[in-house]
Structure formats: structure tokens, C-alpha cells
Design an enzyme around this catalytic site. Structure first.
Site, PDB file in Angstrom:
ATOM      1  N   GLU A 103       3.528  13.086  -6.744  1.00  0.00           N
ATOM      2  CA  GLU A 103       4.895  13.545  -6.437  1.00  0.00           C
ATOM      3  C   GLU A 103       5.969  12.541  -6.879  1.00  0.00           C
ATOM      4  OE1 GLU A 103       2.467  12.850  -4.331  1.00  0.00           O
ATOM      5  OE2 GLU A 103       3.143  11.876  -2.500  1.00  0.00           O
ATOM      6  N   HIS A 113      -1.088  -0.340  -9.947  1.00  0.00           N
ATOM      7  CA  HIS A 113      -1.778  -1.270  -9.039  1.00  0.00           C
ATOM      8  C   HIS A 113      -2.090  -2.591  -9.757  1.00  0.00           C
ATOM      9  CE1 HIS A 113      -4.870  -1.661  -5.503  1.00  0.00           C
ATOM     10  NE2 HIS A 113      -3.953  -2.606  -5.529  1.00  0.00           N
ATOM     11  N   ARG A 145       0.860  -1.194   0.000  1.00  0.00           N
ATOM     12  CA  ARG A 145       0.000   0.000   0.000  1.00  0.00           C
ATOM     13  C   ARG A 145       0.892   1.239   0.000  1.00  0.00           C
ATOM     14  NH1 ARG A 145      -3.350  -2.453  -1.773  1.00  0.00           N
ATOM     15  NH2 ARG A 145      -5.376  -3.067  -0.993  1.00  0.00           N
TER      16      ARG A 145
HETATM   17  N1  LIG Z   1      -0.559  -4.636  -5.111  1.00  0.00           N
HETATM   18  C1  LIG Z   1      -1.707  -5.272  -5.024  1.00  0.00           C
HETATM   19  O1  LIG Z   1      -2.497  -5.305  -5.973  1.00  0.00           O
HETATM   20  C2  LIG Z   1      -2.049  -6.027  -3.788  1.00  0.00           C
HETATM   21  C3  LIG Z   1      -2.820  -7.184  -3.872  1.00  0.00           C
HETATM   22  C4  LIG Z   1      -3.093  -7.890  -2.714  1.00  0.00           C
HETATM   23  C5  LIG Z   1      -2.644  -7.422  -1.498  1.00  0.00           C
HETATM   24  N2  LIG Z   1      -1.928  -6.273  -1.455  1.00  0.00           N
HETATM   25  C6  LIG Z   1      -1.445  -5.744  -0.161  1.00  0.00           C
HETATM   26  O2  LIG Z   1      -0.537  -6.672   0.408  1.00  0.00           O
HETATM   27  C7  LIG Z   1      -0.751  -6.731   1.802  1.00  0.00           C
HETATM   28  C8  LIG Z   1      -0.315  -8.082   2.323  1.00  0.00           C
HETATM   29  O3  LIG Z   1      -1.169  -9.075   1.761  1.00  0.00           O
HETATM   30  P1  LIG Z   1      -1.189 -10.569   2.320  1.00  0.00           P
HETATM   31  O4  LIG Z   1      -2.225 -11.288   1.534  1.00  0.00           O
HETATM   32  O5  LIG Z   1       0.179 -11.102   2.408  1.00  0.00           O
HETATM   33  O6  LIG Z   1      -1.747 -10.286   3.786  1.00  0.00           O
HETATM   34  P2  LIG Z   1      -1.623 -11.237   5.077  1.00  0.00           P
HETATM   35  O7  LIG Z   1      -2.647 -10.736   6.022  1.00  0.00           O
HETATM   36  O8  LIG Z   1      -1.622 -12.645   4.684  1.00  0.00           O
HETATM   37  O9  LIG Z   1      -0.171 -10.874   5.648  1.00  0.00           O
HETATM   38  C9  LIG Z   1       0.156  -9.674   6.262  1.00  0.00           C
HETATM   39  C10 LIG Z   1       1.275  -9.962   7.244  1.00  0.00           C
HETATM   40  O10 LIG Z   1       1.742  -8.732   7.774  1.00  0.00           O
HETATM   41  C11 LIG Z   1       2.097  -8.974   9.132  1.00  0.00           C
HETATM   42  N3  LIG Z   1       2.169  -7.726   9.860  1.00  0.00           N
HETATM   43  C12 LIG Z   1       1.152  -6.961  10.331  1.00  0.00           C
HETATM   44  N4  LIG Z   1       1.650  -5.877  10.937  1.00  0.00           N
HETATM   45  C13 LIG Z   1       3.004  -5.952  10.845  1.00  0.00           C
HETATM   46  C14 LIG Z   1       4.063  -5.131  11.280  1.00  0.00           C
HETATM   47  N5  LIG Z   1       3.829  -3.994  11.918  1.00  0.00           N
HETATM   48  N6  LIG Z   1       5.325  -5.518  11.012  1.00  0.00           N
HETATM   49  C15 LIG Z   1       5.576  -6.659  10.356  1.00  0.00           C
HETATM   50  N7  LIG Z   1       4.608  -7.496   9.927  1.00  0.00           N
HETATM   51  C16 LIG Z   1       3.340  -7.141  10.153  1.00  0.00           C
HETATM   52  C17 LIG Z   1       1.005  -9.909   9.627  1.00  0.00           C
HETATM   53  O11 LIG Z   1       1.425 -10.597  10.791  1.00  0.00           O
HETATM   54  C18 LIG Z   1       0.829 -10.822   8.441  1.00  0.00           C
HETATM   55  O12 LIG Z   1       1.638 -11.976   8.548  1.00  0.00           O
HETATM   56  C19 LIG Z   1      -2.259  -6.479   1.934  1.00  0.00           C
HETATM   57  O13 LIG Z   1      -2.582  -5.946   3.198  1.00  0.00           O
HETATM   58  C20 LIG Z   1      -2.568  -5.512   0.828  1.00  0.00           C
HETATM   59  O14 LIG Z   1      -2.480  -4.193   1.313  1.00  0.00           O
HETATM   60  C21 LIG Z   1      -1.609  -5.570  -2.558  1.00  0.00           C
END
Ligand SMILES: NC(=O)c1ccc[n+]([C@@H]2O[C@H](COP(=O)([O-])OP(=O)(O)OC[C@H]3O[C@@H](n4cnc5c(N)ncnc54)[C@H](O)[C@@H]3O)[C@@H](O)[C@H]2O)c1
Length: 389
Positions: free
Chosen positions: A262, A274, A233
Site C-alpha cells: 500500500e 530493509h 519495524r
Molecule cells: N532496519 C534494520 O535493518 C534494522 C536493523 C537492526 C535493528 N532494527 C530494529 O531497530 C530496533 C531497535 O534496535 P536497537 O539495537 O536500538 O535495540 P535496543 O534494544 O538496543 O533498543 C531499543 C530501545 O527501545 C526502548 N523501548 C522499548 N519499548 C519502548 C517504548 N514503548 N517507548 C519508547 N522506548 C521503548 C528500550 O528501552 C530500548 O532502549 C530493533 O528492535 C529492530 O526492530 C532494524
């Protein structure tokens, strides 16, 4: 027979999980038992009283009125991790792209358009290519912040590419830990990871706690010339701090899936629109997962990957299954079992779990279920919905 309404077009692979002998699919039935949705905005939509569940084929649920759903006992599902492969592959591509300067190099070649002589072009290419030299990934250090569905895949893939991988996630789930290659080095704090790594990639959700994870101080801790990838994000990185770090050479390249005004046109920044989850497979995976979650709830009362209800998944035992959605209030269990005992039912399995102010109780019982049992259970204060399957 359950009626499932689709508010958006849902991949046929997902719909195939709802066979015709059990489900009637419709695009406009006003009284569905379940809804499958992708991006349709449901905030102004009336939720019919018999609606049991909404499954969103995707991770975000901003288009669904969660509070109203909870009040009406409607379970809302999403599909976490269904697009993780798609994002992880893009990140691997971005590692190569950032390391080998592919975007500026390709742009530079484009700008040679108009050179008509092949010999002159070859000479120009040979002369110009040295400005795009970039390192191999093998033996370089990658720091993965957040080891969830996506972070684990990125970490494992990077190891397979010959990188040294460092991981930081103080809240790692048991599942993720099982899936993580044991070669990933565990960092207990973020600074430890930042000061060691040549590449840093973010895979945490955006929350007040993770906003600006890479701010001025964090970027200062990084190795000089670090390459940063952000496919999670935009707000996880402070763009002003990033621009300053690019300017000073602290960061040599910032690759992000979240363009911001920016960042555009700044040397060293590569923005993609994205694209993380934009693959046909990802769409299909989300549809399959959403349909399976919805079906398992409608048929069996199992709740897996709900955003507003607790996770309760039990194999069936006993002759009948009683499912209650209720407020997370004291004394409920004894009130429920008082009714089932009075009805002469023998409880085989009972699970009660809560999630914030909501709770779910699932009982497998043997014995004849009286016709008015659901009505009696529904009269217990704080009980929102009763189903007997
Ligand atoms: N670019 C895109 O199109 C796209 C697509 C899907 C997801 N995403 C983003 O990717 C992120 C991760 O997705 P995911 O499916 O792996 O989610 P997920 O929930 O499986 O994993 C997130 C991980 O982050 C960890 N976490 C939370 N807070 C933390 C911190 N402060 N420090 C370190 N680790 C921390 C959690 O423990 C968890 O293991 C999503 O939240 C979303 O914002 C982006």
C-alpha cells in the site's frame, strides 16, 4: 579443545576470535560443543547432547528452537547492537534524503534522459529544481523514540549535525543513558515529543505494546508537515493512518526500511529494501561479537547477551569454576552448596541469576574437586547441566 561448528559462512574476523590452539572449526561435525549461525534454520535439527551453546551472528533468533535449547541447557546468544552504527548512518542519510527531496529529485532528473543538448538540459534543470527545495537540518527538531543501541547513536549524530534532539524512552538502560549526549532533551511522554518535532524517528522493538506507535491519534499530535522515519519495524506505524496523514499534508514525507504494497508509488513515501544492517562492517561486527560470546562461555562459563539465560559475567577467582544451568526453582542454592561443602570446597564467589523459568549458578571455589562432583550436582532435581572448568 572445543569443537565449533559453523552452519553459515561466518566472517573471518569472527573466526579469528576462536584460535586453533583452543578451537577446532568444522562445517559438519555432528558433535560440536558450540555452533555459530547466521540464518540457517535449526528448527528441524537434532541438538547433540554435548552441545553447550549456539551463537547467532545477528539480533533475531527466530531460526533457533529456543524452548528445546533451554530444556537441554544450551545457551543461545545473539549480538544486539552489533549493527547499530550501520542503521544509525542510514537514518542520518534518510534525514538528509527526506529533507532535501533527493529521491523524487533524482527520479525527475532521470526522466530528462533523452535530452541531447547540454544547454537545453541545463535550462530544464534550472527551471525544474525549485520544486525540490527542502530545509536544512540545522536547528530543526528531531524526536527519537527509543534510546537503545541505535536510537542513542542517531540522537548523538543529529546533535553533531546541529539539530535539537528530543528523546523518549521510559525504559532506557543505564548503558544507553551513559552513552547519550547530555544535550538530548528528555521527553517524559510521547505526545510531548510529537508535538514539538519537525522530524520523528522510531528505534523501538516491535512488541504488542509498540505496534502502531504512530497511529491516527499519534500522527494527529504531530507538527504539520512532520517528516517520519521508520528504520525499526514496519508494524510500528499504522500504514492506513500514515497514508491519510500524507494525503492531508500532516506528514510531508515517510521514509521507511519496510516496504508494504500500500505504500509503493505513494507521493511522499520513500521505501528502502530493509537495508539497515546491510554493510560489510555490520556483518563483521556480528560475527566478532558472536564468536567472543561463545568463546567466553565455553572457556569461562560467562554468559553475556543470551536470549534464554540470565546475564552472568564474573572475573575468575579460586582454582575451579562450577557452572550449573537449572530451573528457576526454590531451594536450589542450598542443595548446591550442601554438595560443595560436603566435597570440602571453599566458595570464593557465587552468583545466581534467573531469567524467566531458567537460572544459572556460577561458583568459583578452591580445594580439590572430587571426580564425581559433577555427577552429584547433576542429580539435584531441576539441575539441567553441570560444567566444571
Ligand atoms: N532496519 C534494520 O535493518 C534494522 C536493523 C537492526 C535493528 N532494527 C530494529 O531497530 C530496533 C531497535 O534496535 P536497537 O539495537 O536500538 O535495540 P535496543 O534494544 O538496543 O533498543 C531499543 C530501545 O527501545 C526502548 N523501548 C522499548 N519499548 C519502548 C517504548 N514503548 N517507548 C519508547 N522506548 C521503548 C528500550 O528501552 C530500548 O532502549 C530493533 O528492535 C529492530 O526492530 C532494524
Amino acid at each position: 579443545m572445543f569443537v565449533v561448528r559453523t552452519l553459515n559462512s561466518i566472517s573471518p574476523a569472527g573466526l579469528s576470535k576462536l584460535p586453533q590452539n583452543l578451537y577446532t572449526l568444522s562445517q559438519d561435525n555432528p558433535q560440536p560443543d558450540g555452533i555459530l549461525v547466521r540464518s540457517a534454520d535449526m528448527h528441524e535439527m537434532e541438538l547433540n547432547p554435548n552441545l553447550l551453546a549456539i551463537a547467532r551472528a545477528g539480533a533475531g533468533v527466530n531460526n533457533i528452537p529456543l524452548d528445546r535449547c533451554s530444556q537441554q541447557g544450551i545457551v543461545v546468544f545473539n549480538t544486539p547492537g552489533a549493527n547499530s552504527r550501520s542503521v544509525a548512518e542510514l537514518v542520518v542519510g534518510a534525514l538528509v534524503m527526506g529533507s532535501r527531496n533527493l529521491v523524487p529529485a533524482a527520479q525527475w532528473v532521470q526522466n530528462l534522459a533523452g535530452t541531447t543538448s547540454a544547454a537545453a538540459l541545463a535550462k530544464e534543470v534550472e527551471k525544474g529544481k525549485k520544486q525540490f527545495i527542502g530545509p536544512e537540518l540545522k536547528d530543526k527538531r528531531l524526536g527519537v523514540i527509543g534510546l537503545g543501541a541505535i536510537g542513542v547513536k542517531v540522537a548523538n549524530m543529529a546533535l553533531a549535525l546541529g539539530m535539537e534532539v528530543y528523546g523518549y524512552d521510559p525504559y532506557i538502560s543505564v548503558d544507553a543513558a551513559w552513552n547519550l549526549n547530555r544535550g538530548v532533551v528528555h521527553c517524559v511522554n510521547l505526545n510531548d515529543l510529537l508535538r514539538k518535532c519537525d522530524y520523528v524517528t522510531l528505534h523501538v522493538p516491535m512488541t504488542p505494546a509498540t505496534r502502531d506507535t504512530l497511529n491516527e491519534k499519534a500522527l494527529d499530535s504531530c507538527k504539520d508537515g512532520v517528516r517520519v522515519l521508520n528504520f525499526a519495524r514496519g508494524e510500528l506505524v499504522n500504514n492506513q493512518a500514515m497514508l491519510a496523514a500524507l494525503e492531508s499534508g500532516k506528514v510531508s514525507c515517510y521514509l521507511t526500511d519496510f516496504p508494504a504494497p500500500e505504500l509503493l508509488g505513494v507521493p511522499g513515501v520513500i521505501c528502502t529494501p530493509h537495508l539497515g544492517a546491510s554493510t560489510p562492517e555490520s556483518e563483521q561486527n556480528c560475527a566478532v561479537m558472536a564468536a567472543e560470546e561463545l568463546s567466553d562461555y565455553l572457556k569461562n562459563g560467562n554468559i553475556r547477551n543470551s536470549v534464554n539465560m540470565p546475564e552472568v559475567v564474573q572475573p575468575r577467582s579460586g582454582s575451579r569454576r562450577i557452572c550449573l544451568i537449572h530451573k528457576n526453582a526454590p531451594g536450589l542454592i542450598s542443595s548446591i552448596t550442601a554438595v560443595t561443602t560436603q566435597a570440602g570446597l571453599n566458595i570464593e564467589t557465587m552468583v545466581n541469576k534467573s531469567k524467566k523459568e531458567m537460572a544459572y549458578t556460577l561458583l568459583d571455589a578452591t580445594g580439590a574437586v572430587p571426580a564425581d562432583l559433577a555427577g552429584q550436582l547433576a542429580e539435584i532435581p531441576s539441575v539441567i547441566r553441570v560444567r566444571i572448568l
